[in-house]
Design a protein around this motif. Structure first.
Motif, PDB file in Angstrom:
ATOM      1  N   GLN A   6       0.836  -1.188   0.000  1.00  0.00           N
ATOM      2  CA  GLN A   6       0.000   0.000   0.000  1.00  0.00           C
ATOM      3  C   GLN A   6       0.866   1.232   0.000  1.00  0.00           C
ATOM      4  O   GLN A   6       2.018   1.204   0.429  1.00  0.00           O
ATOM      5  N   LYS A  11      -5.124   3.195   4.098  1.00  0.00           N
ATOM      6  CA  LYS A  11      -5.684   2.129   4.932  1.00  0.00           C
ATOM      7  C   LYS A  11      -6.304   1.094   4.012  1.00  0.00           C
ATOM      8  O   LYS A  11      -6.843   1.417   2.965  1.00  0.00           O
ATOM      9  N   ASP A  12      -6.243  -0.154   4.461  1.00  0.00           N
ATOM     10  CA  ASP A  12      -6.892  -1.193   3.660  1.00  0.00           C
ATOM     11  C   ASP A  12      -8.386  -1.183   3.940  1.00  0.00           C
ATOM     12  O   ASP A  12      -8.858  -0.694   4.967  1.00  0.00           O
ATOM     13  N   PHE A  14     -10.418  -3.475   4.817  1.00  0.00           N
ATOM     14  CA  PHE A  14     -10.876  -4.219   5.991  1.00  0.00           C
ATOM     15  C   PHE A  14     -10.710  -3.417   7.275  1.00  0.00           C
ATOM     16  O   PHE A  14     -11.552  -3.492   8.171  1.00  0.00           O
ATOM     17  N   SER A  15      -9.636  -2.631   7.365  1.00  0.00           N
ATOM     18  CA  SER A  15      -9.440  -1.776   8.546  1.00  0.00           C
ATOM     19  C   SER A  15     -10.519  -0.706   8.620  1.00  0.00           C
ATOM     20  O   SER A  15     -11.094  -0.451   9.688  1.00  0.00           O
ATOM     21  N   VAL A  16     -10.812  -0.095   7.490  1.00  0.00           N
ATOM     22  CA  VAL A  16     -11.847   0.943   7.450  1.00  0.00           C
ATOM     23  C   VAL A  16     -13.210   0.326   7.774  1.00  0.00           C
ATOM     24  O   VAL A  16     -13.981   0.880   8.551  1.00  0.00           O
ATOM     25  N   TYR A  17     -13.470  -0.828   7.186  1.00  0.00           N
ATOM     26  CA  TYR A  17     -14.731  -1.528   7.428  1.00  0.00           C
ATOM     27  C   TYR A  17     -14.868  -1.861   8.913  1.00  0.00           C
ATOM     28  O   TYR A  17     -15.915  -1.620   9.519  1.00  0.00           O
ATOM     29  N   GLN A  18     -13.813  -2.399   9.522  1.00  0.00           N
ATOM     30  CA  GLN A  18     -13.848  -2.761  10.944  1.00  0.00           C
ATOM     31  C   GLN A  18     -14.070  -1.538  11.819  1.00  0.00           C
ATOM     32  O   GLN A  18     -14.865  -1.572  12.765  1.00  0.00           O
ATOM     33  N   GLU A  19     -13.387  -0.427  11.523  1.00  0.00           N
ATOM     34  CA  GLU A  19     -13.568   0.795  12.310  1.00  0.00           C
ATOM     35  C   GLU A  19     -15.019   1.283  12.245  1.00  0.00           C
ATOM     36  O   GLU A  19     -15.599   1.674  13.259  1.00  0.00           O
ATOM     37  N   ASN A  20     -15.597   1.245  11.051  1.00  0.00           N
ATOM     38  CA  ASN A  20     -16.971   1.716  10.894  1.00  0.00           C
ATOM     39  C   ASN A  20     -17.965   0.785  11.582  1.00  0.00           C
ATOM     40  O   ASN A  20     -18.926   1.248  12.213  1.00  0.00           O
ATOM     41  N   ASP A  22     -17.311  -1.063  14.196  1.00  0.00           N
ATOM     42  CA  ASP A  22     -17.131  -0.810  15.636  1.00  0.00           C
ATOM     43  C   ASP A  22     -17.896   0.437  16.074  1.00  0.00           C
ATOM     44  O   ASP A  22     -18.529   0.444  17.142  1.00  0.00           O
TER      45      ASP A  22
END
Length: 141
Positions: A6, A11-12, A14-20, A22
């Protein structure tokens, strides 16, 4: 640059998806106590309103009976039947409440079991995926 690398600061997905996700669940968790309190308040208000209607109805009927000279005395046998019936209704309501609470507890346990099994299922899928990946990747010696 390989497809797994990257750019700096990126950010990848999956990280963005997980943060949202959460953030969403944190918001939901914060609103649960408010819903619980609101539902409890509505139940109590409904019960009080129903009790007031019944009490007012009895009072009104009593006044009419008195004004019109209607005899309101009941025979002892009828009184016994009414009291016995009331006792049985109270017992049925108690049993119903116990069944309802047991059902809620059982449902909660089933959800907990599902949650535990979902984690195990994800681990199993991870292991299967890793097995497939290792079977189809070439090994460098």
């Amino acid at each position: 640059m390989s497809k797994n690398e990257q750019t700096p600061g990126a950010k990848d997905v999956f990280s963005v998806y997980q943060e949202n996700i959460d953030k969403i669940f944190t918001g939901i968790r914060q609103s649960v106590p408010q819903y619980h309190q609101s539902i409890t308040n509505v139940q109590q208000e409904y019960l009080q309103a129903y009790e007031n209607v019944v009490d007012s109805t009895i009072t009104l009927q009593k006044e009419y009976a008195k004004k019109f000279g209607v005899a309101t005395n009941i025979p002892q046998a009828t009184l016994k039947v009414m009291n016995d019936t009331t006792e049985e209704i109270v017992k049925v309501a108690s049993i119903h409440n116990q069944i309802t609470l047991a059902t809620i507890d059982s449902t909660q346990q089933n959800i907990k079991t599902f949650n535990d099994n979902a984690k195990s299922f994800a681990d199993l899928n991870r292991n299967i995926l890793q097995s497939w990946i290792s079977a189809f990747t070439t090994k460098n010696n």
